[in-house]
Design a protein around this motif. Structure first.
Motif, PDB file in Angstrom:
ATOM      1  N   ARG A 121      25.578 -28.467  -5.955  1.00  0.00           N
ATOM      2  CA  ARG A 121      24.770 -29.722  -6.071  1.00  0.00           C
ATOM      3  C   ARG A 121      24.493 -30.123  -7.526  1.00  0.00           C
ATOM      4  NH1 ARG A 121      26.101 -28.885  -1.641  1.00  0.00           N
ATOM      5  NH2 ARG A 121      24.884 -29.565   0.220  1.00  0.00           N
ATOM      6  N   GLY A 122      25.213 -29.305  -8.741  1.00  0.00           N
ATOM      7  CA  GLY A 122      24.871 -29.628 -10.029  1.00  0.00           C
ATOM      8  C   GLY A 122      23.825 -29.049 -10.692  1.00  0.00           C
ATOM      9  N   TYR A 123      23.273 -28.109 -10.177  1.00  0.00           N
ATOM     10  CA  TYR A 123      21.837 -27.657 -10.633  1.00  0.00           C
ATOM     11  C   TYR A 123      22.310 -26.441 -11.669  1.00  0.00           C
ATOM     12  CZ  TYR A 123      18.803 -30.044  -7.866  1.00  0.00           C
ATOM     13  OH  TYR A 123      17.810 -31.157  -7.081  1.00  0.00           O
ATOM     14  N   SER A 124      21.879 -26.204 -12.789  1.00  0.00           N
ATOM     15  CA  SER A 124      21.955 -25.049 -13.554  1.00  0.00           C
ATOM     16  C   SER A 124      20.928 -23.968 -12.999  1.00  0.00           C
ATOM     17  CB  SER A 124      21.614 -25.534 -15.199  1.00  0.00           C
ATOM     18  OG  SER A 124      21.518 -24.187 -15.890  1.00  0.00           O
ATOM     19  N   VAL A 125      21.512 -23.048 -12.383  1.00  0.00           N
ATOM     20  CA  VAL A 125      20.660 -22.089 -11.774  1.00  0.00           C
ATOM     21  C   VAL A 125      21.070 -20.627 -11.810  1.00  0.00           C
ATOM     22  CG1 VAL A 125      21.972 -22.496  -9.802  1.00  0.00           C
ATOM     23  CG2 VAL A 125      19.868 -21.286  -9.513  1.00  0.00           C
ATOM     24  N   HIS A 126      20.304 -19.798 -12.436  1.00  0.00           N
ATOM     25  CA  HIS A 126      20.376 -18.401 -12.338  1.00  0.00           C
ATOM     26  C   HIS A 126      19.638 -17.622 -11.186  1.00  0.00           C
ATOM     27  CE1 HIS A 126      22.115 -19.443 -16.122  1.00  0.00           C
ATOM     28  NE2 HIS A 126      22.591 -18.299 -16.154  1.00  0.00           N
ATOM     29  N   ARG A 127      19.863 -16.396 -11.007  1.00  0.00           N
ATOM     30  CA  ARG A 127      19.153 -15.580 -10.117  1.00  0.00           C
ATOM     31  C   ARG A 127      18.627 -14.473 -10.850  1.00  0.00           C
ATOM     32  NH1 ARG A 127      20.782 -10.883  -8.336  1.00  0.00           N
ATOM     33  NH2 ARG A 127      23.049 -11.103  -9.042  1.00  0.00           N
ATOM     34  N   LEU A 128      17.388 -14.180 -10.649  1.00  0.00           N
ATOM     35  CA  LEU A 128      16.606 -12.982 -11.249  1.00  0.00           C
ATOM     36  C   LEU A 128      17.286 -11.986 -10.630  1.00  0.00           C
ATOM     37  CD1 LEU A 128      14.036 -12.214 -12.608  1.00  0.00           C
ATOM     38  CD2 LEU A 128      12.708 -12.254 -10.537  1.00  0.00           C
ATOM     39  N   GLU A 129      17.054 -10.872 -11.651  1.00  0.00           N
ATOM     40  CA  GLU A 129      18.056  -9.693 -11.485  1.00  0.00           C
ATOM     41  C   GLU A 129      17.436  -8.826 -10.159  1.00  0.00           C
ATOM     42  OE1 GLU A 129      17.157  -6.807 -14.858  1.00  0.00           O
ATOM     43  OE2 GLU A 129      15.133  -7.380 -14.806  1.00  0.00           O
ATOM     44  N   ASP A 130      16.348  -8.916  -9.735  1.00  0.00           N
ATOM     45  CA  ASP A 130      15.870  -8.251  -8.555  1.00  0.00           C
ATOM     46  C   ASP A 130      15.059  -8.978  -7.819  1.00  0.00           C
ATOM     47  OD1 ASP A 130      13.685  -7.733 -10.375  1.00  0.00           O
ATOM     48  OD2 ASP A 130      14.617  -5.867 -10.911  1.00  0.00           O
ATOM     49  N   GLY A 131      13.699  -8.932  -7.392  1.00  0.00           N
ATOM     50  CA  GLY A 131      12.861  -9.853  -6.630  1.00  0.00           C
ATOM     51  C   GLY A 131      11.559  -9.788  -6.893  1.00  0.00           C
ATOM     52  N   TYR A 132      10.729 -10.229  -5.914  1.00  0.00           N
ATOM     53  CA  TYR A 132       9.182 -10.041  -6.128  1.00  0.00           C
ATOM     54  C   TYR A 132       8.698  -8.681  -6.060  1.00  0.00           C
ATOM     55  CZ  TYR A 132       4.560 -10.030  -4.754  1.00  0.00           C
ATOM     56  OH  TYR A 132       2.937  -9.880  -4.839  1.00  0.00           O
ATOM     57  N   PRO A 133       9.177  -7.808  -5.447  1.00  0.00           N
ATOM     58  CA  PRO A 133       8.327  -6.368  -5.436  1.00  0.00           C
ATOM     59  C   PRO A 133       8.517  -5.727  -6.700  1.00  0.00           C
ATOM     60  CG  PRO A 133       9.534  -6.649  -3.286  1.00  0.00           C
ATOM     61  CD  PRO A 133       9.954  -7.918  -4.185  1.00  0.00           C
ATOM     62  N   GLU A 134       9.808  -6.080  -7.634  1.00  0.00           N
ATOM     63  CA  GLU A 134      10.156  -5.348  -8.675  1.00  0.00           C
ATOM     64  C   GLU A 134       9.455  -5.919  -9.694  1.00  0.00           C
ATOM     65  OE1 GLU A 134      13.466  -4.315  -5.788  1.00  0.00           O
ATOM     66  OE2 GLU A 134      12.484  -6.355  -6.489  1.00  0.00           O
ATOM     67  N   TRP A 135       9.159  -7.285  -9.488  1.00  0.00           N
ATOM     68  CA  TRP A 135       8.415  -7.777 -10.708  1.00  0.00           C
ATOM     69  C   TRP A 135       6.829  -7.403 -10.550  1.00  0.00           C
ATOM     70  CZ3 TRP A 135       9.185 -12.159 -13.927  1.00  0.00           C
ATOM     71  CH2 TRP A 135       8.354 -12.763 -14.754  1.00  0.00           C
ATOM     72  N   LYS A 136       6.392  -7.327  -9.409  1.00  0.00           N
ATOM     73  CA  LYS A 136       5.132  -6.654  -9.289  1.00  0.00           C
ATOM     74  C   LYS A 136       5.093  -5.368  -9.685  1.00  0.00           C
ATOM     75  CE  LYS A 136       1.250  -6.216  -5.874  1.00  0.00           C
ATOM     76  NZ  LYS A 136       1.023  -6.554  -4.534  1.00  0.00           N
ATOM     77  N   ALA A 137       6.038  -4.373  -9.165  1.00  0.00           N
ATOM     78  CA  ALA A 137       5.975  -3.073  -9.843  1.00  0.00           C
ATOM     79  C   ALA A 137       5.903  -2.900 -11.343  1.00  0.00           C
ATOM     80  CB  ALA A 137       6.888  -2.304  -9.114  1.00  0.00           C
ATOM     81  N   ALA A 138       6.391  -3.759 -11.939  1.00  0.00           N
ATOM     82  CA  ALA A 138       6.884  -3.635 -13.432  1.00  0.00           C
ATOM     83  C   ALA A 138       5.327  -4.056 -14.092  1.00  0.00           C
ATOM     84  CB  ALA A 138       7.709  -4.477 -14.048  1.00  0.00           C
ATOM     85  N   GLY A 139       4.523  -4.534 -13.474  1.00  0.00           N
ATOM     86  CA  GLY A 139       2.984  -4.664 -13.864  1.00  0.00           C
ATOM     87  C   GLY A 139       2.907  -6.271 -14.291  1.00  0.00           C
ATOM     88  N   LEU A 140       3.927  -7.260 -14.072  1.00  0.00           N
ATOM     89  CA  LEU A 140       3.962  -8.623 -14.471  1.00  0.00           C
ATOM     90  C   LEU A 140       2.818  -9.481 -13.528  1.00  0.00           C
ATOM     91  CD1 LEU A 140       7.822  -8.806 -14.992  1.00  0.00           C
ATOM     92  CD2 LEU A 140       5.733  -8.800 -16.879  1.00  0.00           C
ATOM     93  N   PRO A 141       2.468 -10.525 -14.065  1.00  0.00           N
ATOM     94  CA  PRO A 141       1.460 -11.244 -13.447  1.00  0.00           C
ATOM     95  C   PRO A 141       2.063 -11.813 -12.137  1.00  0.00           C
ATOM     96  CG  PRO A 141       2.298 -12.443 -15.447  1.00  0.00           C
ATOM     97  CD  PRO A 141       2.750 -11.201 -15.417  1.00  0.00           C
ATOM     98  N   VAL A 142       1.290 -11.931 -11.119  1.00  0.00           N
ATOM     99  CA  VAL A 142       1.523 -12.505  -9.649  1.00  0.00           C
ATOM    100  C   VAL A 142       0.650 -13.233  -9.474  1.00  0.00           C
ATOM    101  CG1 VAL A 142       3.294 -10.543  -9.058  1.00  0.00           C
ATOM    102  CG2 VAL A 142       0.725 -10.568  -8.283  1.00  0.00           C
ATOM    103  N   GLU A 143       0.909 -14.382  -8.480  1.00  0.00           N
ATOM    104  CA  GLU A 143      -0.102 -15.145  -7.730  1.00  0.00           C
ATOM    105  C   GLU A 143      -0.128 -15.115  -6.453  1.00  0.00           C
ATOM    106  OE1 GLU A 143       0.910 -18.999  -9.489  1.00  0.00           O
ATOM    107  OE2 GLU A 143       0.242 -18.616 -11.319  1.00  0.00           O
ATOM    108  N   VAL A 144      -1.411 -15.265  -5.839  1.00  0.00           N
ATOM    109  CA  VAL A 144      -1.510 -15.443  -4.050  1.00  0.00           C
ATOM    110  C   VAL A 144      -2.082 -16.843  -3.680  1.00  0.00           C
ATOM    111  CG1 VAL A 144      -1.518 -12.810  -4.103  1.00  0.00           C
ATOM    112  CG2 VAL A 144      -3.702 -14.286  -4.299  1.00  0.00           C
ATOM    113  N   VAL A 145      -1.864 -17.033  -2.788  1.00  0.00           N
ATOM    114  CA  VAL A 145      -2.222 -18.246  -2.239  1.00  0.00           C
ATOM    115  C   VAL A 145      -3.480 -17.959  -1.367  1.00  0.00           C
ATOM    116  CG1 VAL A 145      -1.854 -20.312  -0.332  1.00  0.00           C
ATOM    117  CG2 VAL A 145       0.026 -19.278  -2.200  1.00  0.00           C
ATOM    118  N   THR A 146      -4.671 -18.442  -1.791  1.00  0.00           N
ATOM    119  CA  THR A 146      -5.895 -18.425  -1.091  1.00  0.00           C
ATOM    120  C   THR A 146      -6.222 -19.590  -0.271  1.00  0.00           C
ATOM    121  OG1 THR A 146      -6.930 -18.877  -2.993  1.00  0.00           O
ATOM    122  CG2 THR A 146      -6.767 -16.734  -2.627  1.00  0.00           C
ATOM    123  N   ASP A 147      -6.851 -19.336   0.874  1.00  0.00           N
ATOM    124  CA  ASP A 147      -7.261 -20.570   1.771  1.00  0.00           C
ATOM    125  C   ASP A 147      -8.355 -21.029   1.216  1.00  0.00           C
ATOM    126  OD1 ASP A 147      -4.990 -20.491   3.584  1.00  0.00           O
ATOM    127  OD2 ASP A 147      -5.982 -18.816   4.622  1.00  0.00           O
ATOM    128  N   GLY A 148      -8.527 -22.565   1.488  1.00  0.00           N
ATOM    129  CA  GLY A 148      -9.728 -23.228   0.930  1.00  0.00           C
ATOM    130  C   GLY A 148      -9.784 -23.079  -0.836  1.00  0.00           C
TER     131      GLY A 148
END
Length: 221
Positions: free
Chosen positions: A194-221
């Protein structure tokens, strides 16, 4: 039994607990966040009884832990960072040593994304400079449990009809559950057509979190 043999015996128990494809898949799902047995069974396409049996084996090896809420039992990873690291190491060794893994990587994954993935360090820098749109293509319930900062959640199944939510002319970095998760590969392939300039992250959310990098969660309300 000597101390070294005792350690090796315990390590062998962990290896045996991980020695089943269904149990590895259950660990991948638990790396996204806590889940009930029925949720895990549905995600892994297992019966409730079969999922429960595999989870109990993982629990005996102290790879997962449980909590009870009424009649429902919820599972989560025990020693989350170490277990995610163990899964990543297993994947790396498999890709290097097993011809079957290399064949799947070449014929399926790399055919959909021939470009080098972006590293976590690169993404941190681009996020700091507000240069990219981070796209989380996991299901919404996994996104709510935790995601990369400022990530836009569009599950893969909804991506084509929601393309207008992605700012045109802006670089996109897509991610999902981990290095062998097909969701981000499929998203990259679709977006490039579709013409987007797109790359893939080398791994995923679990590895990002395990590396101690910041994450966000969705809180209701």
């Amino acid at each position: 039994m000597g101390p070294k043999q005792a350690i090796f015996t315990s390590l062998a128990e962990i290896a045996r607990a991980m020695g089943h494809a269904h149990r590895l898949e259950l660990l991948e799902h638990l790396a996204q966040g806590e889940r009930s047995v029925d949720e895990l069974a549905a995600r892994a396409s297992l019966t409730f009884a079969n999922a429960s049996r595999h989870l109990q084996i993982l629990r005996r090896a102290s790879l997962v832990e449980t909590r009870r809420e009424g009649k429902r039992v919820f599972y989560s990873l025990a020693g989350e960072n170490e277990t995610v690291g163990l899964l990543r190491a297993l994947a790396s060794v498999g890709e290097r040593n097993m011809a079957e893994v290399e064949q799947v990587m070449r014929t399926y994954f790399r055919s959909r994304d021939t470009m080098e993935p972006i590293s976590r360090a690169e993404l941190v820098a681009r996020l700091r400079d507000d240069l990219v749109t981070v796209l989380d293509v996991r299901p919404e319930d996994e996104f709510r449990l935790g995601h990369l900062p400022r990530a836009l959640n569009i599950p893969l199944s909804e991506l084509e009809r929601r393309l207008t939510e992605i700012a045109p002319g802006r670089e996109v970095v897509a991610y999902c559950r981990g290095p062998f998760c097909i969701l981000s590969f499929e998203a990259v392939a679709l977006l490039r057509t579709r013409g987007y300039s797109v790359h893939r992250l080398e791994d995923g959310y679990p590895e990002w979190k395990a590396a101690g990098l910041p994450v966000e969660v969705v809180t209701d309300g």
